[in-house]
Design a protein around this motif. Structure first.
Motif, PDB file in Angstrom:
ATOM      1  N   ALA A 184       0.837  -1.203   0.000  1.00 46.14           N
ATOM      2  CA  ALA A 184       0.000   0.000   0.000  1.00 46.14           C
ATOM      3  C   ALA A 184       0.871   1.251   0.000  1.00 46.14           C
ATOM      4  CB  ALA A 184      -0.934  -0.002   1.212  1.00 46.14           C
ATOM      5  N   MET A 185       1.977   1.230   0.732  1.00 46.27           N
ATOM      6  CA  MET A 185       2.903   2.368   0.741  1.00 46.27           C
ATOM      7  C   MET A 185       3.516   2.574  -0.646  1.00 46.27           C
ATOM      8  SD  MET A 185       3.045   3.902   3.664  1.00 46.27           S
ATOM      9  CE  MET A 185       4.584   4.771   3.545  1.00 46.27           C
ATOM     10  N   CYS A 186       3.895   1.482  -1.301  1.00 45.68           N
ATOM     11  CA  CYS A 186       4.467   1.582  -2.652  1.00 45.68           C
ATOM     12  C   CYS A 186       3.459   2.191  -3.626  1.00 45.68           C
ATOM     13  CB  CYS A 186       4.918   0.209  -3.148  1.00 45.68           C
ATOM     14  SG  CYS A 186       6.407  -0.392  -2.337  1.00 45.68           S
ATOM     15  N   GLN A 187       2.207   1.809  -3.519  1.00 46.02           N
ATOM     16  CA  GLN A 187       1.172   2.374  -4.384  1.00 46.02           C
ATOM     17  C   GLN A 187       1.004   3.866  -4.119  1.00 46.02           C
ATOM     18  OE1 GLN A 187      -2.089  -0.196  -3.361  1.00 46.02           O
ATOM     19  NE2 GLN A 187      -1.754  -1.516  -5.129  1.00 46.02           N
ATOM     20  N   ALA A 188       1.043   4.263  -2.862  1.00 42.88           N
ATOM     21  CA  ALA A 188       0.910   5.679  -2.514  1.00 42.88           C
ATOM     22  C   ALA A 188       2.085   6.483  -3.077  1.00 42.88           C
ATOM     23  CB  ALA A 188       0.827   5.853  -0.997  1.00 42.88           C
ATOM     24  N   VAL A 189       3.293   5.948  -2.963  1.00 39.96           N
ATOM     25  CA  VAL A 189       4.473   6.637  -3.486  1.00 39.96           C
ATOM     26  C   VAL A 189       4.387   6.751  -5.012  1.00 39.96           C
ATOM     27  CG1 VAL A 189       6.980   6.436  -3.797  1.00 39.96           C
ATOM     28  CG2 VAL A 189       5.959   6.060  -1.549  1.00 39.96           C
ATOM     29  N   ALA A 190       3.918   5.708  -5.666  1.00 34.37           N
ATOM     30  CA  ALA A 190       3.769   5.750  -7.125  1.00 34.37           C
ATOM     31  C   ALA A 190       2.772   6.829  -7.542  1.00 34.37           C
ATOM     32  CB  ALA A 190       3.334   4.381  -7.650  1.00 34.37           C
ATOM     33  N   LEU A 191       1.679   6.948  -6.808  1.00 32.46           N
ATOM     34  CA  LEU A 191       0.703   7.999  -7.111  1.00 32.46           C
ATOM     35  C   LEU A 191       1.295   9.383  -6.896  1.00 32.46           C
ATOM     36  CD1 LEU A 191      -2.630   6.612  -5.627  1.00 32.46           C
ATOM     37  CD2 LEU A 191      -2.057   6.951  -8.029  1.00 32.46           C
ATOM     38  N   LEU A 192       2.065   9.547  -5.840  1.00 35.32           N
ATOM     39  CA  LEU A 192       2.708  10.834  -5.584  1.00 35.32           C
ATOM     40  C   LEU A 192       3.707  11.173  -6.697  1.00 35.32           C
ATOM     41  CD1 LEU A 192       3.321  10.605  -1.739  1.00 35.32           C
ATOM     42  CD2 LEU A 192       1.749  12.150  -2.928  1.00 35.32           C
ATOM     43  N   ALA A 193       4.444  10.194  -7.146  1.00 33.22           N
ATOM     44  CA  ALA A 193       5.407  10.421  -8.225  1.00 33.22           C
ATOM     45  C   ALA A 193       4.695  10.799  -9.522  1.00 33.22           C
ATOM     46  CB  ALA A 193       6.264   9.179  -8.434  1.00 33.22           C
ATOM     47  N   ARG A 194       3.604  10.117  -9.812  1.00 35.76           N
ATOM     48  CA  ARG A 194       2.834  10.436 -11.020  1.00 35.76           C
ATOM     49  C   ARG A 194       2.266  11.846 -10.921  1.00 35.76           C
ATOM     50  NH1 ARG A 194      -1.847   6.415 -12.421  1.00 35.76           N
ATOM     51  NH2 ARG A 194      -0.971   5.795 -10.452  1.00 35.76           N
ATOM     52  N   GLY A 195       1.771  12.209  -9.746  1.00 34.37           N
ATOM     53  CA  GLY A 195       1.247  13.560  -9.547  1.00 34.37           C
ATOM     54  C   GLY A 195       2.334  14.609  -9.694  1.00 34.37           C
TER      55      GLY A 195
ATOM     56  N   TRP B  61       2.436  17.621 -12.449  1.00 38.52           N
ATOM     57  CA  TRP B  61       2.632  18.999 -12.025  1.00 38.52           C
ATOM     58  C   TRP B  61       3.761  19.639 -12.827  1.00 38.52           C
ATOM     59  CZ3 TRP B  61       6.879  21.341  -9.710  1.00 38.52           C
ATOM     60  CH2 TRP B  61       6.658  22.631  -9.228  1.00 38.52           C
ATOM     61  N   ARG B  62       4.861  18.921 -13.001  1.00 39.31           N
ATOM     62  CA  ARG B  62       5.997  19.460 -13.758  1.00 39.31           C
ATOM     63  C   ARG B  62       5.604  19.764 -15.201  1.00 39.31           C
ATOM     64  NH1 ARG B  62      11.638  17.162 -11.841  1.00 39.31           N
ATOM     65  NH2 ARG B  62      11.155  16.839  -9.661  1.00 39.31           N
ATOM     66  N   GLU B  63       4.844  18.864 -15.808  1.00 39.55           N
ATOM     67  CA  GLU B  63       4.404  19.087 -17.188  1.00 39.55           C
ATOM     68  C   GLU B  63       3.499  20.309 -17.283  1.00 39.55           C
ATOM     69  OE1 GLU B  63       2.726  15.547 -18.899  1.00 39.55           O
ATOM     70  OE2 GLU B  63       4.481  14.354 -18.350  1.00 39.55           O
ATOM     71  N   GLN B  64       2.637  20.495 -16.312  1.00 40.28           N
ATOM     72  CA  GLN B  64       1.740  21.648 -16.319  1.00 40.28           C
ATOM     73  C   GLN B  64       2.523  22.951 -16.177  1.00 40.28           C
ATOM     74  OE1 GLN B  64      -1.227  20.990 -13.329  1.00 40.28           O
ATOM     75  NE2 GLN B  64      -2.016  19.158 -14.326  1.00 40.28           N
ATOM     76  N   VAL B  65       3.526  22.948 -15.314  1.00 37.27           N
ATOM     77  CA  VAL B  65       4.358  24.147 -15.145  1.00 37.27           C
ATOM     78  C   VAL B  65       5.127  24.435 -16.424  1.00 37.27           C
ATOM     79  CG1 VAL B  65       6.363  25.101 -13.927  1.00 37.27           C
ATOM     80  CG2 VAL B  65       4.538  23.972 -12.642  1.00 37.27           C
ATOM     81  N   LEU B  66       5.676  23.407 -17.050  1.00 41.46           N
ATOM     82  CA  LEU B  66       6.412  23.577 -18.295  1.00 41.46           C
ATOM     83  C   LEU B  66       5.507  24.166 -19.377  1.00 41.46           C
ATOM     84  CD1 LEU B  66       8.959  23.190 -19.993  1.00 41.46           C
ATOM     85  CD2 LEU B  66       8.181  20.871 -20.469  1.00 41.46           C
ATOM     86  N   ARG B  67       4.308  23.615 -19.523  1.00 39.30           N
ATOM     87  CA  ARG B  67       3.370  24.138 -20.535  1.00 39.30           C
ATOM     88  C   ARG B  67       2.995  25.582 -20.255  1.00 39.30           C
ATOM     89  NH1 ARG B  67      -0.826  19.668 -20.290  1.00 39.30           N
ATOM     90  NH2 ARG B  67       0.687  18.022 -20.202  1.00 39.30           N
ATOM     91  N   ALA B  68       2.724  25.895 -19.001  1.00 34.44           N
ATOM     92  CA  ALA B  68       2.350  27.265 -18.644  1.00 34.44           C
ATOM     93  C   ALA B  68       3.501  28.224 -18.917  1.00 34.44           C
ATOM     94  CB  ALA B  68       1.936  27.335 -17.175  1.00 34.44           C
ATOM     95  N   THR B  69       4.718  27.781 -18.626  1.00 33.27           N
ATOM     96  CA  THR B  69       5.888  28.628 -18.886  1.00 33.27           C
ATOM     97  C   THR B  69       6.070  28.853 -20.379  1.00 33.27           C
ATOM     98  OG1 THR B  69       6.949  27.794 -16.884  1.00 33.27           O
ATOM     99  CG2 THR B  69       8.382  28.843 -18.517  1.00 33.27           C
ATOM    100  N   GLU B  70       5.913  27.795 -21.170  1.00 28.73           N
ATOM    101  CA  GLU B  70       6.040  27.931 -22.624  1.00 28.73           C
ATOM    102  C   GLU B  70       4.981  28.866 -23.177  1.00 28.73           C
ATOM    103  OE1 GLU B  70       5.800  23.891 -23.956  1.00 28.73           O
ATOM    104  OE2 GLU B  70       7.966  23.624 -23.906  1.00 28.73           O
ATOM    105  N   GLU B  71       3.765  28.744 -22.679  1.00 25.73           N
ATOM    106  CA  GLU B  71       2.703  29.638 -23.156  1.00 25.73           C
ATOM    107  C   GLU B  71       3.001  31.087 -22.775  1.00 25.73           C
ATOM    108  OE1 GLU B  71      -1.024  28.190 -21.664  1.00 25.73           O
ATOM    109  OE2 GLU B  71      -0.868  26.313 -22.774  1.00 25.73           O
ATOM    110  N   PHE B  72       3.493  31.282 -21.557  1.00 28.47           N
ATOM    111  CA  PHE B  72       3.784  32.636 -21.087  1.00 28.47           C
ATOM    112  C   PHE B  72       4.918  33.279 -21.883  1.00 28.47           C
ATOM    113  CE2 PHE B  72       6.134  35.519 -18.233  1.00 28.47           C
ATOM    114  CZ  PHE B  72       5.129  36.456 -17.998  1.00 28.47           C
ATOM    115  N   THR B  73       5.947  32.481 -22.180  1.00 29.22           N
ATOM    116  CA  THR B  73       7.110  33.024 -22.894  1.00 29.22           C
ATOM    117  C   THR B  73       6.987  32.870 -24.411  1.00 29.22           C
ATOM    118  OG1 THR B  73       8.314  30.933 -22.686  1.00 29.22           O
ATOM    119  CG2 THR B  73       8.681  32.593 -20.965  1.00 29.22           C
ATOM    120  N   ARG B  74       5.892  32.277 -24.849  1.00 31.43           N
ATOM    121  CA  ARG B  74       5.636  32.024 -26.265  1.00 31.43           C
ATOM    122  C   ARG B  74       6.780  31.230 -26.918  1.00 31.43           C
ATOM    123  NH1 ARG B  74       2.965  37.097 -25.584  1.00 31.43           N
ATOM    124  NH2 ARG B  74       0.804  36.917 -26.230  1.00 31.43           N
ATOM    125  N   THR B  75       7.227  30.185 -26.216  1.00 36.84           N
ATOM    126  CA  THR B  75       8.277  29.318 -26.740  1.00 36.84           C
ATOM    127  C   THR B  75       7.765  27.894 -26.902  1.00 36.84           C
ATOM    128  OG1 THR B  75       9.087  28.880 -24.515  1.00 36.84           O
ATOM    129  CG2 THR B  75      10.145  30.677 -25.741  1.00 36.84           C
TER     130      THR B  75
END
Length: 69
Positions: free
Chosen positions: A37-48, A52-66
Motif C-alpha cells: 500500500a505504501m508503494c502504491q501511494a508513493v507511485a501515485l505521488l510520483a505520477r502527480g 505537475w511538472r508538465e503543467q508548469v512547463l506548458r504554462a511557462t512555454e505559453e507565457f514566454t511564447r516558446t
C-alpha cells in the motif's frame, strides 16, 4: 489522469491498518500488505509530481511564447 490526494490518503490509511494488524496479531507477513500500500501511494505521488511538472512547463512555454522549441 489527475492527481487525487484522497486516493493517496486512503492508501496510507490502508498501510497503517495493515501494519497495526501485523503488530496486534504478531504476524510479520502482514507487513507485506502495508508495504504494498505504501508503494502504491508513493507511485501515485510520483505520477502527480510528473503531471505537475508538465503543467508548469506548458504554462511557462505559453507565457514566454516558446511552445514547441
Amino acid at each position: 489522469m489527475s492527481f487525487d490526494p484522497n486516493e493517496v490518503d486512503a492508501l496510507l490509511q490502508r498501510a497503517r491498518q495493515h501494519a497495526d494488524e501485523a503488530v496486534s496479531r504478531d504476524d510479520p507477513t502482514l507487513y507485506r500488505e502495508a508495504f504494498q500500500a505504501m508503494c502504491q501511494a508513493v507511485a501515485l505521488l510520483a505520477r502527480g509530481n510528473n503531471d505537475w511538472r508538465e503543467q508548469v512547463l506548458r504554462a511557462t512555454e505559453e507565457f514566454t511564447r516558446t511552445e514547441g522549441i
